[in-house]
Design an enzyme around this catalytic site. Sequence first.
Site, PDB file in Angstrom:
ATOM      1  N   GLN A  57     135.975  32.639 -36.259  1.00 38.53           N
ATOM      2  CA  GLN A  57     134.998  32.029 -37.155  1.00 38.53           C
ATOM      3  C   GLN A  57     134.279  30.860 -36.482  1.00 38.53           C
ATOM      4  O   GLN A  57     134.714  30.357 -35.452  1.00 38.53           O
ATOM      5  CB  GLN A  57     135.684  31.601 -38.457  1.00 38.53           C
ATOM      6  CG  GLN A  57     136.195  32.808 -39.248  1.00 38.53           C
ATOM      7  CD  GLN A  57     136.739  32.438 -40.621  1.00 38.53           C
ATOM      8  OE1 GLN A  57     136.345  31.449 -41.220  1.00 38.53           O
ATOM      9  NE2 GLN A  57     137.664  33.247 -41.116  1.00 38.53           N
ATOM     10  N   GLU A 113     138.029  30.065 -43.186  1.00 42.38           N
ATOM     11  CA  GLU A 113     138.707  28.839 -42.780  1.00 42.38           C
ATOM     12  C   GLU A 113     138.173  27.687 -43.630  1.00 42.38           C
ATOM     13  O   GLU A 113     136.997  27.650 -43.960  1.00 42.38           O
ATOM     14  CB  GLU A 113     138.460  28.574 -41.303  1.00 42.38           C
ATOM     15  CG  GLU A 113     139.096  29.650 -40.434  1.00 42.38           C
ATOM     16  CD  GLU A 113     139.269  29.203 -38.996  1.00 42.38           C
ATOM     17  OE1 GLU A 113     140.405  29.085 -38.544  1.00 42.38           O
ATOM     18  OE2 GLU A 113     138.243  28.971 -38.334  1.00 42.38           O
ATOM     19  N   ALA A 137     138.914  17.643 -35.585  1.00 41.80           N
ATOM     20  CA  ALA A 137     140.256  17.579 -35.009  1.00 41.80           C
ATOM     21  C   ALA A 137     140.159  17.054 -33.588  1.00 41.80           C
ATOM     22  O   ALA A 137     139.340  17.542 -32.798  1.00 41.80           O
ATOM     23  CB  ALA A 137     140.888  18.972 -35.007  1.00 41.80           C
ATOM     24  N   ALA A 138     140.990  16.065 -33.268  1.00 40.62           N
ATOM     25  CA  ALA A 138     141.003  15.527 -31.905  1.00 40.62           C
ATOM     26  C   ALA A 138     141.326  16.642 -30.932  1.00 40.62           C
ATOM     27  O   ALA A 138     142.220  17.454 -31.174  1.00 40.62           O
ATOM     28  CB  ALA A 138     142.041  14.420 -31.794  1.00 40.62           C
ATOM     29  N   LEU A 168     142.848  18.361 -27.629  1.00 36.05           N
ATOM     30  CA  LEU A 168     143.968  18.160 -26.717  1.00 36.05           C
ATOM     31  C   LEU A 168     143.406  18.029 -25.301  1.00 36.05           C
ATOM     32  O   LEU A 168     142.255  18.393 -25.064  1.00 36.05           O
ATOM     33  CB  LEU A 168     144.921  19.352 -26.809  1.00 36.05           C
ATOM     34  CG  LEU A 168     145.612  19.528 -28.163  1.00 36.05           C
ATOM     35  CD1 LEU A 168     146.409  20.818 -28.185  1.00 36.05           C
ATOM     36  CD2 LEU A 168     146.515  18.337 -28.458  1.00 36.05           C
ATOM     37  N   ASP A 185     148.720  32.991 -41.284  1.00 30.59           N
ATOM     38  CA  ASP A 185     147.954  33.380 -40.097  1.00 30.59           C
ATOM     39  C   ASP A 185     148.554  32.830 -38.803  1.00 30.59           C
ATOM     40  O   ASP A 185     147.839  32.598 -37.841  1.00 30.59           O
ATOM     41  CB  ASP A 185     146.515  32.895 -40.278  1.00 30.59           C
ATOM     42  CG  ASP A 185     145.547  33.574 -39.322  1.00 30.59           C
ATOM     43  OD1 ASP A 185     145.735  34.767 -39.056  1.00 30.59           O
ATOM     44  OD2 ASP A 185     144.630  32.902 -38.843  1.00 30.59           O
ATOM     45  N   ASP A 190     145.447  25.133 -35.589  1.00 30.12           N
ATOM     46  CA  ASP A 190     144.648  26.126 -36.302  1.00 30.12           C
ATOM     47  C   ASP A 190     145.206  26.424 -37.684  1.00 30.12           C
ATOM     48  O   ASP A 190     145.824  27.466 -37.928  1.00 30.12           O
ATOM     49  CB  ASP A 190     144.596  27.418 -35.465  1.00 30.12           C
ATOM     50  CG  ASP A 190     143.332  28.211 -35.722  1.00 30.12           C
ATOM     51  OD1 ASP A 190     142.517  27.767 -36.547  1.00 30.12           O
ATOM     52  OD2 ASP A 190     143.167  29.268 -35.102  1.00 30.12           O
TER      53      ASP A 190
END
Lengths: 415, 415
Positions: free
Chosen positions: B97, B134, B217-218, B220, B286, B306
Amino acid sequence: MEFYLKFVITHSPVQLVSYDRAELKQTLLMSGIYHLPSSPEGRAPVRRKTHPPWLRFHLGISRWELYNRKDPNMAGLTHYLATQRILSAVQKTGGTQLKLLMSFPNYGQALLKPMKQARDAETDGNLFYFSDFERHNAEIAAFHLDRLLGFNRVPPVVGRLINVTSEVREITTDHKLSRTFFTSPAGNVCFYGQCEYYCSLEHPVCGQPHALEVSLAAMLPDLTLAPRRSWRSPWRRSYSRTKLAQWEKDPAYCDTVKQTPPYNHGTRLVDLIDMAILDFLMSNMDRHHYETFEKFGNETFLLHLDNGRAFGRHSRDEPTILTPLKQCCRIRRSTLLRLRLLSLPAGRLSDVMRESLVQDPLAGAAPLLSEPHLSALDRRLAAILQAVQTCQHQHREIIYNDLEGYDGDFNQQPD
Amino acid sequence: MEFYLKFVITHSPVQLVSYDRAELKQTLLMSGIYHLPSSPEGRAPVRRKTHPPWLRFHLGISRWELYNRKDPNMAGLTHYLATQRILSAVQKTGGTQLKLLMSFPNYGQALLKPMKQARDAETDGNLFYFSDFERHNAEIAAFHLDRLLGFNRVPPVVGRLINVTSEVREITTDHKLSRTFFTSPAGNVCFYGQCEYYCSLEHPVCGQPHALEVSLAAMLPDLTLAPRRSWRSPWRRSYSRTKLAQWEKDPAYCDTVKQTPPYNHGTRLVDLIDMAILDFLMSNMDRHHYETFEKFGNETFLLHLDNGRAFGRHSRDEPTILTPLKQCCRIRRSTLLRLRLLSLPAGRLSDVMRESLVQDPLAGAAPLLSEPHLSALDRRLAAILQAVQTCQHQHREIIYNDLEGYDGDFNQQPD
C-alpha cells in the site's frame, strides 16, 4: 433466444420485432407450456395472453415508447422476473462493472446488478462520477421515475432477493465467474467476477450469508435481431480530471447543436432535454451515450439505459446535468405539464415515487430510496421549473408542442 | 543518509551503529547547527545532546530493545518528527500500500502512512486481513501499546496534520507520485501514488482541502548500514482463501517449532509469544514475517514493524492470533507480570492507553482510538490471562523467568 425473428421493414409506428409464427409455435410448444391458436400464416403476429411476459414486452415496443404504461403486461413482466426460477447466470461483458445475465423459463432474460454497498451510503465526494459504484436500487428507482415522468424509456426493472449459492454459484456455467466465489471471514458467500473496475477480492459482492439484493432489468430484443444505434451525447462530460468539455466553455454551444443533424429536426433535441431532466432529478452524471432502435430511424424515442450511477448523493445537486435545458431553452410541452403536476402538493414527486417504489419486492427490507433522496427529487424538480422560468424570461418558443388538441397558447400563458 | 557508519563487530550489548566522528562532525558542521566537542578519535562515539534526535535514537538501539522507555530523547524524537519542516517526500517502495518517505532537516527521515478512512470505520467483515486498508492511527496506537507492554520494539510513531499541497505536492521530486495528484469533485487535493493495492483514482488519499492526518514512524538505520534479517513466522497465515496453514491442522505444532532453531534456544520462542500477545490485543492478523538486526545474531529482540492493519475491528476478537501462546504454553515472566498489572482496576490497559494516546498531536482532533477499541483491549487482555491460566492447569514450566532476583517460585504460585 433461439427464435427466428424477422424485421418488419417499415417506418410507420409498428412493432419493433415480429416473430415467425411457425418457429415461435414450435419452440413454445416444445417448452410444454404455451398453446398458440391457429391464425393465417404471414400475418403480423399479435401479442397473446399465452405469450411469456418478456415476449409480450418485446412485441409491444413502439417507435414512441418502450412500453405502454397502462399495459397490464408490465406488472406480469416484473412479477415474472421477480419470481421465476433462475435457470442460468453468466457474466455480461461490456461496461466496466460486474453484472450478470440471468435466464428464466421460456427464454426470458434479465440483467442483474448486485447490491454493493449499504443502501443509504452516499457517494464519496472525492470520487469522480465515473469511479462511483453502480447501485442496484438506482436501477430500480430510475425505472419508476422515468415511468412517472411519462417517458417510458427505461426497460422494466425489479428488485429480487436471490440466493448467491443456489441461484448463481451452483448453476453457473461461467468458469471465470465461478472461480471468484469464496467464503468471507464473516462467513458470507461472496464473489467478484472479472471486469474493469472493482472486480477484485477487495470489492466482493457478498450474500448474508447467501441472500443478496439485486436488480433485474428486462433484456431488450437481442442486438442481432433489433440492432441499436449508439449516439454520443453532445453534452458528454470530458471524462478527464483536468480537461473541460466544449459545452462547459461555450455558453452558445446549443446553437451549434441545433444546426447539427439529427438535432436540427424533429424531437431529438427535446428528447435529449427530457433525458437531462431525468438525469438531473436522479443526479446521474454518467450519460455519455444514449441508444435508439435502428429500425425506427431518427424519429424515435431515446433509450434511457444504464442508470446504476444515479441516486449517489442526496445532499447536493449537480447543476451541470441540466445544461442542455439551460443552454437550449427548449422543453416538450408534455414534459413541462407533467413536471408542474408533480410539483403540486397533491401529487408531489417524492410522494408519488415513494408510493411507486413500495410496490417493488425489495421495499419490504428497506425503502428503495431513503427520505433524503426523495426530498432531493422535490428540490431538483423546483430547480428545473426555475430554469424553465429563467428561459421564458429570455427566449421565445421555449415549448415544443407535442400535445395536439390542447387549448391555449402555452408560450403566451406559461403560468 | 550520507554519513559513513561503521559497525562495532561484537556480541556484547553495545550500540548497533556507531558513527565515524570525523565524518559526522564535518557533515553536522556543514548543516550549520551542531557543534561536536573534540574527543579522542577511534573511541566509540557517545550520544550527545547536540546530536539530532533521530541520531540519538539510532545510537541508543541495543541488543535488548529498540529504545529505553525512560530515555528523554524519545519525546524529543517524536516532537522533532511532528514539528520539523518537511524537506522532501517520495514514495517508499516495498509493501503493498501507499507510503511516503519524508525527510527533515539534519537528515532525519520518517515513514508516512496517510489516513484513508474515517477513524472509527470498522473493517468490512467480508474483507480478508490482507485486503484491509492500513490505518495511520493503528501505527500510532501500536507504538503506544508496545511501549506500555514494556516491549519497546516498535519504532517511535507520531501523528501529524500535514498540508498535502505545500508539504508533498510542491516539494516532491517523485514524478510517479506527483502526477497522481488531482482536485476531487468535492474540491479537495488528492493523490493516489503507485502501488500494488488501492493506488488508484477509486481510492484517493485526500486533504480537506489540503490538511491530511498522517502517521510518521522514525526510520531505522539504513539497511546497508544496519542489515536486518527477515524471519518467516512459524504461525504465519496461509494467505489463501481456501488452504489451511500447518499450525491450524496440528494442535501439537509447537512441539516441532520448539525443536527447530532458533526457537529451541534462548528467548526466541517467548519473544514470538510476546509478539502474538501484542498482535492479539490490537487484532493484527498480518504478522507473516518479523525482523531482527543481523548484528545481534539470534540473541536479540524482535522488531514489531508494520502495524497498519491492527485495530481494524473492535466488535470481535480473533482467537487464532493467540495460537502461539495456546499451543506452546510459554510466556515471559516480565510479560505476564505486566499483563496482570494492566488488568488491575488501578492501571487498567484501556485507561493507560487513553492517557498515553492523548499525548499525540492528533489526539486534539479526535481520540486516536475510539472507546470501543479501548474496551476491546481490556476484553482481550482478560482472554490472554485466561489462556495462561488454562495452560497452567495443563502444563508445567509455563513461565520463562527473565527476571533475576525475583523472590518466590512463579510456577508454583501463579496467582
